[in-house]
Design a protein around this motif. Structure first.
Motif, PDB file in Angstrom:
ATOM      1  N   ARG A 249      -5.349  -3.195   0.138  1.00 29.80           N
ATOM      2  CA  ARG A 249      -5.943  -4.529   0.061  1.00 29.80           C
ATOM      3  C   ARG A 249      -6.805  -4.691  -1.189  1.00 29.80           C
TER       4      ARG A 249
ATOM      5  N   SER B 106       0.320  -4.183  12.918  1.00 29.22           N
ATOM      6  CA  SER B 106      -0.107  -5.034  11.810  1.00 29.22           C
ATOM      7  C   SER B 106      -0.400  -4.255  10.535  1.00 29.22           C
TER       8      SER B 106
ATOM      9  N   GLU C  41      -4.913   1.582   4.161  1.00 31.91           N
ATOM     10  CA  GLU C  41      -4.884   0.135   4.352  1.00 31.91           C
ATOM     11  C   GLU C  41      -5.907  -0.574   3.461  1.00 31.91           C
TER      12      GLU C  41
ATOM     13  N   CYS D 258       6.673  -3.902  -0.220  1.00 36.07           N
ATOM     14  CA  CYS D 258       5.259  -4.273  -0.234  1.00 36.07           C
ATOM     15  C   CYS D 258       5.135  -5.740   0.178  1.00 36.07           C
ATOM     16  N   LYS D 259       4.177  -6.044   1.004  1.00 39.01           N
ATOM     17  CA  LYS D 259       4.008  -7.403   1.491  1.00 39.01           C
ATOM     18  C   LYS D 259       3.455  -8.345   0.418  1.00 39.01           C
ATOM     19  N   ARG D 260       3.018  -7.784  -0.717  1.00 40.12           N
ATOM     20  CA  ARG D 260       2.522  -8.624  -1.807  1.00 40.12           C
ATOM     21  C   ARG D 260       3.590  -8.864  -2.863  1.00 40.12           C
TER      22      ARG D 260
ATOM     23  N   ASP E 152      -0.223  -2.743   6.938  1.00 37.25           N
ATOM     24  CA  ASP E 152       0.412  -3.251   5.727  1.00 37.25           C
ATOM     25  C   ASP E 152       1.121  -2.180   4.917  1.00 37.25           C
TER      26      ASP E 152
END
Length: 299
Positions: free
Chosen positions: A205, A261, A201, A272-274, A263
């Motif tokens: 980030r 939660s 995680e 991917c959340k980005r 990622d």
């Protein structure tokens, strides 16, 4: 295995519910849970009886309850390691005994009991004499901040939530290594409390590939990663920890839910959340690493 946020949730619960209480009696249901207490169960129970718990302290994934020492020459503590499935539960005496109850501590006010429950018996309890910390700082995260810790924990580095954690020294030590950054994060002698889940995680980030050579990292990148670890830990603490089964519960028997939660960990094939690129899962040290091949390119 519980990771640092899980253990910190337990420590905070112990600080709230058992610090300031005096131990009346101890019932050892399963002697194997005291295998690291070499003098044996009778010595364990006799040593704890009559002592007050003065603090709940944690370093990495280890936690201990500081005890009044009486006439003993050295400060004492009850050291706990939760192993794979250990739980420290605070229950009223009339509550039914848990199926995997191993040790039960009753306080003299008779209002509460501290119960050590451990399905797989990989965890342990022991009474140990404390020693002075090598750097003169607090032994770990607790109320009193005493420069004392169990010798069994002396090899464990500080974690990023410890007020005495030195970011600059950590960056220097990382850059001096010749290994992958995730291996460095999992090295408890370098930085403690980070397990497989939170390493993935934090690396996501910080936009760092798990195999990125440590010697190629700039101090800015390491600072970004350290901040990411703190952010992940902080959010996990707010949520109560990460739990994928019923084995991890806090002192009140409530499961954590930070897994909702996550990622990247456990999201192989999902976007991917980005950037929307499918998350990749690769084998790593008999476990797995999850990462985005676009956001976390190996340089």
């Amino acid at each position: 295995m519980p990771e640092l946020p899980e253990v910190e949730v337990v420590r905070a619960g112990l600080a709230r519910w058992v610090v300031g209480r005096r131990i009346d009696s101890v019932d050892v249901v399963e002697p194997r849970s005291l295998r690291r207490h070499r003098p044996g169960p009778e010595h364990f129970t006799a040593t704890l009886a009559g002592r007050e718990i003065t603090d709940a302290v944690r370093r990495g994934k280890y936690l201990w309850l500081l005890l009044t020492s009486g006439n003993d020459p050295a400060p004492l503590a009850m050291l706990a390691h939760l192993g794979m499935s250990g739980q420290l539960l605070v229950k009223p005496p009339e509550a039914p005994a848990e199926r995997h109850l191993r040790v039960r501590v009753t306080f003299d006010d008779r209002d509460l009991q501290l119960r050590f429950v451990d399905q797989r018996i990989f965890g342990s309890l022991q009474v140990t004499e404390l020693v002075t910390t090598a750097d003169g700082g607090p032994g770990g995260l607790g109320r009193t901040g005493l420069p004392l810790l169990p010798p069994e924990v002396a090899h464990i580095a500080r974690d990023p939530l410890d007020p005495a954690f030195d970011d600059s020294d950590f960056a220097d030590r990382v850059r001096a290594r010749h290994t992958g950054i995730k291996r460095a994060l999992l090295d408890q002698s370098l930085i403690s409390g980070i397990g497989n889940i939170y390493a993935d995680e934090a690396l996501w980030r910080a936009a760092l590939h798990y195999a990125r050579p440590t010697e190629t990292l700039t101090r800015t990148a390491i600072a970004r990663l350290t901040d990411a670890v703190r952010q992940v830990f902080g959010e996990a603490l707010d949520a109560g920890g990460t739990s994928f089964d019923a084995l991890y519960v806090n002192v009140n028997g409530e499961s954590g839910y930070f897994d909702r939660s996550l990622d990247v960990y456990g999201r192989a094939g999902e976007p991917c959340k980005r950037c929307g690129t499918p998350i990749v899962r690769e084998k790593f040290m008999n476990r797995s690493s999850h990462f985005c091949p676009v956001c976390q390119r190996k340089r």
